[in-house]
Design a protein around this motif. Structure first.
Motif, PDB file in Angstrom:
ATOM      1  N   ALA A   1      -4.726  -0.352  -7.581  1.00  0.00           N
ATOM      2  CA  ALA A   1      -4.726   0.552  -6.431  1.00  0.00           C
ATOM      3  C   ALA A   1      -6.097   0.576  -5.776  1.00  0.00           C
ATOM      4  O   ALA A   1      -6.214   0.582  -4.540  1.00  0.00           O
TER       5      ALA A   1
ATOM      6  N   GLU B   1      -2.798   5.646  -0.676  1.00  0.00           N
ATOM      7  CA  GLU B   1      -3.863   4.637  -0.652  1.00  0.00           C
ATOM      8  C   GLU B   1      -4.346   4.390   0.771  1.00  0.00           C
ATOM      9  O   GLU B   1      -5.556   4.242   1.014  1.00  0.00           O
ATOM     10  N   THR B   2      -3.425   4.352   1.710  1.00  0.00           N
ATOM     11  CA  THR B   2      -3.797   4.178   3.116  1.00  0.00           C
ATOM     12  C   THR B   2      -4.672   5.335   3.590  1.00  0.00           C
ATOM     13  O   THR B   2      -5.659   5.135   4.306  1.00  0.00           O
TER      14      THR B   2
ATOM     15  N   ALA C   1      -8.005  -2.577   2.300  1.00  0.00           N
ATOM     16  CA  ALA C   1      -7.680  -1.862   3.542  1.00  0.00           C
ATOM     17  C   ALA C   1      -8.938  -1.360   4.227  1.00  0.00           C
ATOM     18  O   ALA C   1      -9.056  -1.409   5.463  1.00  0.00           O
TER      19      ALA C   1
ATOM     20  N   MET D   1       0.845  -1.195   0.000  1.00  0.00           N
ATOM     21  CA  MET D   1       0.000   0.000   0.000  1.00  0.00           C
ATOM     22  C   MET D   1       0.879   1.243   0.000  1.00  0.00           C
ATOM     23  O   MET D   1       1.868   1.322   0.734  1.00  0.00           O
ATOM     24  N   THR D   2       0.492   2.234  -0.805  1.00  0.00           N
ATOM     25  CA  THR D   2       1.174   3.523  -0.728  1.00  0.00           C
ATOM     26  C   THR D   2       0.566   4.333   0.421  1.00  0.00           C
ATOM     27  O   THR D   2      -0.518   4.032   0.922  1.00  0.00           O
TER      28      THR D   2
ATOM     29  N   ARG E   1      -6.594  -2.459  -3.647  1.00  0.00           N
ATOM     30  CA  ARG E   1      -5.800  -2.349  -2.416  1.00  0.00           C
ATOM     31  C   ARG E   1      -6.507  -1.454  -1.397  1.00  0.00           C
ATOM     32  O   ARG E   1      -6.559  -1.770  -0.203  1.00  0.00           O
ATOM     33  N   VAL E   2      -7.058  -0.334  -1.875  1.00  0.00           N
ATOM     34  CA  VAL E   2      -7.809   0.554  -0.983  1.00  0.00           C
ATOM     35  C   VAL E   2      -9.018  -0.188  -0.409  1.00  0.00           C
ATOM     36  O   VAL E   2      -9.304  -0.119   0.792  1.00  0.00           O
TER      37      VAL E   2
END
Length: 266
Positions: free
Chosen positions: A40, A9-10, A47, A5-6, A43-44
């Protein structure tokens, strides 16, 4: 899909969670450039699911018709993870304050009787699932989202997941004579006695089992599985109207039955 995760994105996942928790909508323009691609976005979403800290009840599949794919500039479906308590057995009562800007769709919900794998054929899925009629209530953490929310933000926002109200669950292979038969159910959507929409299951990728098959394959590509007891809202038969206060009912043929929902003013 990479696992790293960038920072951005977090942060987006946290903003979505805060909007979800406090029912305070976000402005899509503020985040549109912060989720640059589908990887991306997933991934978001992953999370965000972790932040919810609730059991995973299953998934919803979106963009399962040519019309909705064109609306969101997409060439394939997408999915959203849904927490368990967002799947409600019918008849259900939902308060207006539970949702932000919901729509209403008619769908088939499949439940896995055992773990489903990417090697499963449509016939395998036909025998390994139950099926139920359903009303899905898509909702978004973004204001004025439909139909203008960018596809990657749709994915990030759990595929604009809201609630899924499902009816009687029966073995798919006892309701239908064959895989092809799953494409044939028709449904009528009624609000306060007025028929608003009619639709047919073939709107969902030609056959809702194909939507389930796509999902199982997509999850496998991300090293995930659809496990026993998890449900899948497989895609809408109709272009959805906005959910408003009153009595909603979806009537299905094939002896699938009806799904009833009362939307109240809190």
């Amino acid at each position: 899909m990479t696992k790293t995760m960038t920072v951005t994105e977090t942060q987006v996942a946290q903003q979505l969670f805060d909007a979800y928790r406090h029912q305070q909508p976000l402005n899509m323009a503020d985040l549109a450039n912060q989720v640059p691609d589908e990887d991306a976005a997933y991934r978001v979403q992953a999370a965000l699911t972790v932040l919810k800290n609730q059991p995973l009840g299953g998934y919803k599949v979106s963009l399962t018709s040519e019309q909705t794919q064109k609306m969101f500039d997409a060439d394939a479906p997408l999915y959203g993870a849904q927490v368990a308590d967002h799947f409600l057995a019918a008849p259900a009562t939902v308060r207006q304050s539970q949702l932000m800007d919901p729509l209403v769709e008619v769908e088939l919900v499949f439940k896995a009787k055992q773990t489903l794998t990417a090697e499963d054929s449509l016939t395998d899925l036909f025998h390994k699932t139950t099926v139920a009629p359903a009303l899905e209530l898509p909702d978004s953490r973004f204001s004025d989202w439909f139909p203008d929310l960018p596809k990657n933000l749709v994915v990030a926002d759990a595929a604009v997941g809201g609630l899924v109200v499902y009816g009687t669950e029966r073995d798919t292979d006892s309701v239908f004579d064959s895989v092809a038969d799953v494409a044939t159910p028709k449904c009528t959507l009624v609000h306060d006695g007025e028929t608003l929409k009619t639709g047919v299951a073939s709107e969902v990728l030609g056959n809702p089992l194909k939507s389930l098959h796509w999902l199982v394959g997509k999850l496998a590509s991300q090293h995930k599985q659809l496990t026993a007891g998890q449900r899948v809202s497989s895609g809408t038969f109709v272009l959805p109207p906005h959910l408003t206060v009153g009595h909603w009912q979806a009537d299905f043929d094939h002896q699938l039955g009806s799904v009833q929902l009362e939307m109240t003013n809190d």
